[in-house]
Design a protein around this motif. Structure first.
Motif, PDB file in Angstrom:
ATOM      1  N   ARG A   1      43.642  48.456  60.853  1.00 30.80           N
ATOM      2  CA  ARG A   1      44.122  47.077  60.915  1.00 30.80           C
ATOM      3  C   ARG A   1      45.646  47.009  60.837  1.00 30.80           C
ATOM      4  O   ARG A   1      46.273  46.160  61.474  1.00 30.80           O
ATOM      5  CB  ARG A   1      43.490  46.259  59.780  1.00 30.80           C
ATOM      6  N   VAL A   2      46.246  47.903  60.055  1.00 30.80           N
ATOM      7  CA  VAL A   2      47.711  47.936  59.972  1.00 30.80           C
ATOM      8  C   VAL A   2      48.299  48.537  61.234  1.00 30.80           C
ATOM      9  O   VAL A   2      49.362  48.116  61.702  1.00 30.80           O
ATOM     10  CB  VAL A   2      48.176  48.750  58.740  1.00 30.80           C
ATOM     11  N   SER A   3      47.591  49.514  61.817  1.00 30.11           N
ATOM     12  CA  SER A   3      48.015  50.303  62.979  1.00 30.11           C
ATOM     13  C   SER A   3      48.788  51.520  62.503  1.00 30.11           C
ATOM     14  O   SER A   3      49.731  51.400  61.714  1.00 30.11           O
ATOM     15  CB  SER A   3      48.871  49.487  63.949  1.00 30.11           C
ATOM     16  N   ALA A   4      48.361  52.661  62.984  1.00 26.66           N
ATOM     17  CA  ALA A   4      48.968  53.922  62.567  1.00 26.66           C
ATOM     18  C   ALA A   4      50.458  53.971  62.886  1.00 26.66           C
ATOM     19  O   ALA A   4      51.223  54.662  62.201  1.00 26.66           O
ATOM     20  CB  ALA A   4      48.250  55.089  63.239  1.00 26.66           C
ATOM     21  N   GLU A   5      50.907  53.207  63.900  1.00 19.96           N
ATOM     22  CA  GLU A   5      52.327  53.224  64.252  1.00 19.96           C
ATOM     23  C   GLU A   5      53.185  52.483  63.226  1.00 19.96           C
ATOM     24  O   GLU A   5      54.415  52.553  63.278  1.00 19.96           O
ATOM     25  CB  GLU A   5      52.542  52.610  65.644  1.00 19.96           C
ATOM     26  N   ASN A   6      52.525  51.785  62.284  1.00 19.83           N
ATOM     27  CA  ASN A   6      53.264  51.114  61.210  1.00 19.83           C
ATOM     28  C   ASN A   6      53.137  51.859  59.871  1.00 19.83           C
ATOM     29  O   ASN A   6      53.459  51.310  58.828  1.00 19.83           O
ATOM     30  CB  ASN A   6      52.755  49.685  61.032  1.00 19.83           C
ATOM     31  N   ILE A   7      52.663  53.090  59.914  1.00 22.68           N
ATOM     32  CA  ILE A   7      52.578  53.957  58.740  1.00 22.68           C
ATOM     33  C   ILE A   7      53.582  55.083  58.935  1.00 22.68           C
ATOM     34  O   ILE A   7      53.526  55.816  59.931  1.00 22.68           O
ATOM     35  CB  ILE A   7      51.161  54.542  58.563  1.00 22.68           C
ATOM     36  N   PHE A   8      54.499  55.256  57.973  1.00 29.83           N
ATOM     37  CA  PHE A   8      55.608  56.209  58.133  1.00 29.83           C
ATOM     38  C   PHE A   8      55.639  57.200  56.967  1.00 29.83           C
ATOM     39  O   PHE A   8      55.281  56.868  55.833  1.00 29.83           O
ATOM     40  CB  PHE A   8      56.943  55.460  58.205  1.00 29.83           C
ATOM     41  N   ALA A   9      56.101  58.405  57.303  1.00 29.71           N
ATOM     42  CA  ALA A   9      56.167  59.460  56.293  1.00 29.71           C
ATOM     43  C   ALA A   9      57.360  59.291  55.361  1.00 29.71           C
ATOM     44  O   ALA A   9      57.303  59.663  54.185  1.00 29.71           O
ATOM     45  CB  ALA A   9      56.233  60.831  56.973  1.00 29.71           C
ATOM     46  N   THR A  10      58.472  58.721  55.869  1.00 28.04           N
ATOM     47  CA  THR A  10      59.686  58.575  55.060  1.00 28.04           C
ATOM     48  C   THR A  10      60.258  57.170  55.224  1.00 28.04           C
ATOM     49  O   THR A  10      59.971  56.463  56.204  1.00 28.04           O
ATOM     50  CB  THR A  10      60.758  59.595  55.486  1.00 28.04           C
ATOM     51  N   LEU A  11      61.099  56.793  54.277  1.00 30.85           N
ATOM     52  CA  LEU A  11      61.773  55.491  54.356  1.00 30.85           C
ATOM     53  C   LEU A  11      62.761  55.430  55.516  1.00 30.85           C
ATOM     54  O   LEU A  11      62.770  54.431  56.267  1.00 30.85           O
ATOM     55  CB  LEU A  11      62.496  55.192  53.031  1.00 30.85           C
ATOM     56  N   PRO A  12      63.653  56.429  55.701  1.00 33.18           N
ATOM     57  CA  PRO A  12      64.602  56.359  56.826  1.00 33.18           C
ATOM     58  C   PRO A  12      63.899  56.204  58.179  1.00 33.18           C
ATOM     59  O   PRO A  12      64.363  55.462  59.046  1.00 33.18           O
ATOM     60  CB  PRO A  12      65.357  57.690  56.733  1.00 33.18           C
ATOM     61  N   THR A  13      62.765  56.891  58.333  1.00 28.80           N
ATOM     62  CA  THR A  13      62.022  56.777  59.594  1.00 28.80           C
ATOM     63  C   THR A  13      61.526  55.349  59.787  1.00 28.80           C
ATOM     64  O   THR A  13      61.618  54.784  60.898  1.00 28.80           O
ATOM     65  CB  THR A  13      60.824  57.741  59.586  1.00 28.80           C
ATOM     66  N   ALA A  14      61.035  54.749  58.731  1.00 29.45           N
ATOM     67  CA  ALA A  14      60.520  53.382  58.814  1.00 29.45           C
ATOM     68  C   ALA A  14      61.640  52.388  59.116  1.00 29.45           C
ATOM     69  O   ALA A  14      61.493  51.498  59.961  1.00 29.45           O
ATOM     70  CB  ALA A  14      59.828  53.020  57.508  1.00 29.45           C
ATOM     71  N   VAL A  15      62.785  52.518  58.402  1.00 24.67           N
ATOM     72  CA  VAL A  15      63.910  51.596  58.620  1.00 24.67           C
ATOM     73  C   VAL A  15      64.469  51.775  60.034  1.00 24.67           C
ATOM     74  O   VAL A  15      64.839  50.799  60.704  1.00 24.67           O
ATOM     75  CB  VAL A  15      65.003  51.830  57.554  1.00 24.67           C
ATOM     76  N   ARG A  16      64.505  53.014  60.507  1.00 22.06           N
ATOM     77  CA  ARG A  16      65.007  53.274  61.868  1.00 22.06           C
ATOM     78  C   ARG A  16      64.107  52.609  62.905  1.00 22.06           C
ATOM     79  O   ARG A  16      64.579  51.985  63.853  1.00 22.06           O
ATOM     80  CB  ARG A  16      65.087  54.782  62.104  1.00 22.06           C
ATOM     81  N   GLU A  17      62.789  52.686  62.699  1.00 24.16           N
ATOM     82  CA  GLU A  17      61.859  52.078  63.640  1.00 24.16           C
ATOM     83  C   GLU A  17      61.969  50.557  63.592  1.00 24.16           C
ATOM     84  O   GLU A  17      61.916  49.890  64.635  1.00 24.16           O
ATOM     85  CB  GLU A  17      60.436  52.518  63.328  1.00 24.16           C
ATOM     86  N   TYR A  18      62.120  50.003  62.381  1.00 26.15           N
ATOM     87  CA  TYR A  18      62.308  48.549  62.277  1.00 26.15           C
ATOM     88  C   TYR A  18      63.577  48.139  63.029  1.00 26.15           C
ATOM     89  O   TYR A  18      63.573  47.144  63.766  1.00 26.15           O
ATOM     90  CB  TYR A  18      62.422  48.126  60.802  1.00 26.15           C
ATOM     91  N   SER A  19      64.670  48.907  62.819  1.00 25.55           N
ATOM     92  CA  SER A  19      65.944  48.583  63.470  1.00 25.55           C
ATOM     93  C   SER A  19      65.813  48.652  64.986  1.00 25.55           C
ATOM     94  O   SER A  19      66.361  47.808  65.729  1.00 25.55           O
ATOM     95  CB  SER A  19      67.040  49.542  62.985  1.00 25.55           C
ATOM     96  N   ARG A  20      65.097  49.670  65.496  1.00 28.29           N
ATOM     97  CA  ARG A  20      64.926  49.813  66.950  1.00 28.29           C
ATOM     98  C   ARG A  20      64.175  48.616  67.518  1.00 28.29           C
ATOM     99  O   ARG A  20      64.561  48.049  68.552  1.00 28.29           O
ATOM    100  CB  ARG A  20      64.163  51.115  67.218  1.00 28.29           C
ATOM    101  N   ARG A  21      63.093  48.201  66.843  1.00 26.73           N
ATOM    102  CA  ARG A  21      62.316  47.061  67.324  1.00 26.73           C
ATOM    103  C   ARG A  21      63.122  45.762  67.210  1.00 26.73           C
ATOM    104  O   ARG A  21      63.035  44.889  68.079  1.00 26.73           O
ATOM    105  CB  ARG A  21      61.012  46.942  66.531  1.00 26.73           C
ATOM    106  N   TYR A  22      63.898  45.627  66.148  1.00 34.68           N
ATOM    107  CA  TYR A  22      64.742  44.439  65.986  1.00 34.68           C
ATOM    108  C   TYR A  22      65.756  44.362  67.130  1.00 34.68           C
ATOM    109  O   TYR A  22      65.997  43.286  67.705  1.00 34.68           O
ATOM    110  CB  TYR A  22      65.455  44.516  64.628  1.00 34.68           C
ATOM    111  N   HIS A  23      66.362  45.516  67.430  1.00 28.24           N
ATOM    112  CA  HIS A  23      67.359  45.571  68.508  1.00 28.24           C
ATOM    113  C   HIS A  23      66.724  45.258  69.848  1.00 28.24           C
ATOM    114  O   HIS A  23      67.314  44.535  70.697  1.00 28.24           O
ATOM    115  CB  HIS A  23      68.004  46.963  68.537  1.00 28.24           C
ATOM    116  N   ALA A  24      65.513  45.782  70.068  1.00 28.70           N
ATOM    117  CA  ALA A  24      64.825  45.529  71.344  1.00 28.70           C
ATOM    118  C   ALA A  24      64.509  44.042  71.508  1.00 28.70           C
ATOM    119  O   ALA A  24      64.521  43.512  72.636  1.00 28.70           O
ATOM    120  CB  ALA A  24      63.550  46.357  71.400  1.00 28.70           C
TER     121      ALA A  24
END
Length: 582
Positions: A543-566
């Motif tokens: 339900r959350v989606s595996a693409e929203n589960i991250f191993a580290t904080l920097p990886t998660a923040v980087r992905e959020y930033s990329r989607r925000y920028h897009a």
């Protein structure tokens, strides 16, 4: 060869200590052994009488336990043998059983059987590896226990230093009895006690490395003997009985094992708790490790042997342990010296101790008791957390009012309740970036830190389970409500959420659903594999989606930033460049 050495050192700590013994320790051990013996002789004789046995049995009951603990015990300072609490419990248990066992003439026999039963209970505990239960005894409980024991020791000596007949069903009753008779105190006894106490403190201050306890006792005994101060009404130890115990197998008679078990279990619990608490108190800060399972074996074997030597149940003595420590004990070799001294007393050296005044012994115990109260440690506990200071005070009060077993039990319950309180209401943080500090940190701890625009990074410092699931949900929603800017993403930093139950999974799903209704995406970072495997069968990961589960904080923040920028054509404020472009 190495494994053999380790086996011997683990199960025979006394032999290991001898292998590594240093000659410089011998002086302290000898002085401590003699000092403990001088105090032990009259004390254990009194404990035997309390248990309903001849006074000489108290001396017999020190020999085997001390020798066995020297070999099997893990504490370098602990002094075991007859002790007041176990003596009282023995008197109660044996008194209730002598009728079944064949009458008062079987009293000594039943007391010896009780010692064997206590030993068996402890050894069964060792085989079942029940020593882990002592992990419930926290540092505040330990300090509170020592304060309580110190106060009990002081109260127990008030009669000796005043020559008053103090009575009472409990400690408070004894204090009231003492206060009501205070004006009847025997002046020579009080003066001698005060002089001895002053000399002990003075010697401790001026010449801390000398065997002051033994020297002061010898001086008091010599003064009484030379000047004949007994004519002023001063009480002395008096005649010391002689003779060594003969091994024998006690006759169980008509007693049934199940009749012994409740009393033996109670004595074993009190004795073991006393051993662990006192042993850990004197090991703290000295690099010693008290092995709780090995202590069960040592105490069990000591009681078992005592039963076959016409003894009765024993445990550790806080007063004798602190006396040995004060006199310079370094290892259990001091117990061997004590054994030798007791044997000499039993055979021919009793007259040496006959002139020791009771008031001097009482003053020595009071002096030793005050050294158990660690003011600096109490302050440290208070500075760390008020609830732990309350546990310390409650433990001391409970031991003083209700006795050792009930006091320890109450303290453990309070510790568990405090732990549950902290787990169900743990610390929670919203994280952000602080200038010049790598990583993400609490906005509360770093006032100069700033959150990432549109992102709430939430950390909940506890495993998630039924007792805190509602609290977690409320505080997570509150973190979103308190955000200064509209929230696009809620990122749960799950590093502390190592365990989870189904109630907590439901709380996570409730949080995800409520955030989704607000247009906020739910994501998780630092999800360990154990947590991931527990969440997966519930369907939550899907339900959350595996693409929203991250191993580290920097990886998660980087992905959020990329989607925000897009989506918005710009990078979110508050994200360091090295996170976006590592």
């Amino acid at each position: 060869m190495v494994s053999d050495r380790l086996w011997w050192e683990r199960f025979l700590p006394g032999i290991a200590a001898l292998r590594h013994y240093e000659r410089s320790w011998l002086r302290g051990d000898v002085l401590a052994g003699v000092t403990v013996a001088a105090y032990l002789v009259p004390q254990v004789m009194a404990y035997a009488v309390i248990a309903g046995l001849p006074a000489v049995v108290g001396l017999w009951a020190t020999l085997a336990p001390m020798l066995i603990y020297f070999v099997l015990g893990t504490s370098r300072k602990l002094s075991i043998g007859p002790e007041s609490t176990t003596a009282l419990m023995t008197a109660a248990g044996v008194g209730a059983l002598v009728g079944v066992a064949g009458g008062p003439e079987r009293y000594a026999e039943v007391a010896a059987i009780m010692g064997i039963a206590v030993g068996i209970v402890c050894i069964v505990g060792f085989l079942a590896r029940l020593g882990f239960l002592t992990s419930l005894l926290s540092r505040p409980v330990l300090i509170g226990y020592l304060i309580g024991i110190a106060l009990l020791m002081i109260v127990s000596q008030l009669g000796k230093v005043t020559k008053l007949d103090i009575e009472g069903e409990n400690t408070w009753g004894e204090v009231l009895s003492f206060l009501s008779q205070l004006n009847q105190s025997h002046l020579p006894t009080v003066l001698l006690g005060l002089v001895v106490l002053a000399l002990l403190y003075l010697a401790r201050w001026l010449v801390p490395k000398t065997p002051s306890s033994l020297l002061v006792l010898l001086l008091a005994g010599a003064v009484v003997a030379v000047f004949g101060l007994e004519r002023y009404g001063l009480e002395v130890i008096g005649e010391v009985p002689q003779g060594l115990p003969e091994p024998r197998v006690p006759d169980l008679g008509d007693l049934e094992v199940w009749e012994l078990l409740p009393y033996a279990l109670g004595i074993a619990i009190v004795g073991f708790s006393d051993n662990i608490l006192t042993g850990r108190a004197f090991a703290s800060g000295r690099g010693e490790v008290i092995d709780s399972n090995q202590e069960l074996l040592a105490l069990g074997t000591a009681n078992l042997a005592n039963g076959f030597l016409q003894g009765f149940p024993v445990s550790s003595s806080g007063s004798r342990t602190v006396l040995g420590d004060a006199a310079g004990a370094r290892t259990q070799v001091h117990s061997l010296v004590t054994i030798l001294a007791v044997v000499m007393v039993l055979l021919f050296a009793g007259p040496v101790l006959e002139s020791f005044p009771d008031a001097a012994l009482g003053a020595l115990v009071i002096f030793a008791a005050t050294r158990l109260i660690d003011i600096a440690e109490i302050r440290r506990i208070g500075r760390f957390r008020g609830s732990e200071l309350a546990i310390t005070a409650a433990t001391a009060a409970a031991v003083l009012i209700f006795g050792v077993l009930a006091g320890i039990g109450l303290a453990v319950v309070l510790s568990i309740l405090d732990l549950i309180r902290r787990i169900t209401r743990p610390h929670a943080d919203v994280l952000g970036y602080a200038p010049g500090v790598p990583g993400m940190h609490s906005l509360e701890d770093y006032p100069e830190a700033d959150s990432v625009r549109g992102l709430v990074v939430f950390r909940y410092d506890s495993p998630l389970f039924f007792a805190n699931a509602e609290n977690f949900l409320e505080r997570a929603i509150q973190a979103v409500d308190d955000a200064e800017r509209p929230v696009k993403w809620f990122l749960l930093n799950a590093e502390a959420n190592t365990e989870i139950d189904l109630t907590a999974v439901d709380a996570l799903e409730e949080l995800r659903t409520r955030l989704e209704q607000r247009g906020v995406s739910f994501a998780m970072a630092r999800v360990k594999q154990d947590l991931y495997r527990r969440l997966e069968p519930t369907g939550f990961i899907e339900r959350v989606s595996a693409e929203n589960i991250f191993a580290t904080l920097p990886t998660a923040v980087r992905e959020y930033s990329r989607r925000y920028h897009a989506r918005y054509g710009e990078w979110p404020e508050g994200v360091p460049r090295e996170v976006i472009d590592p």
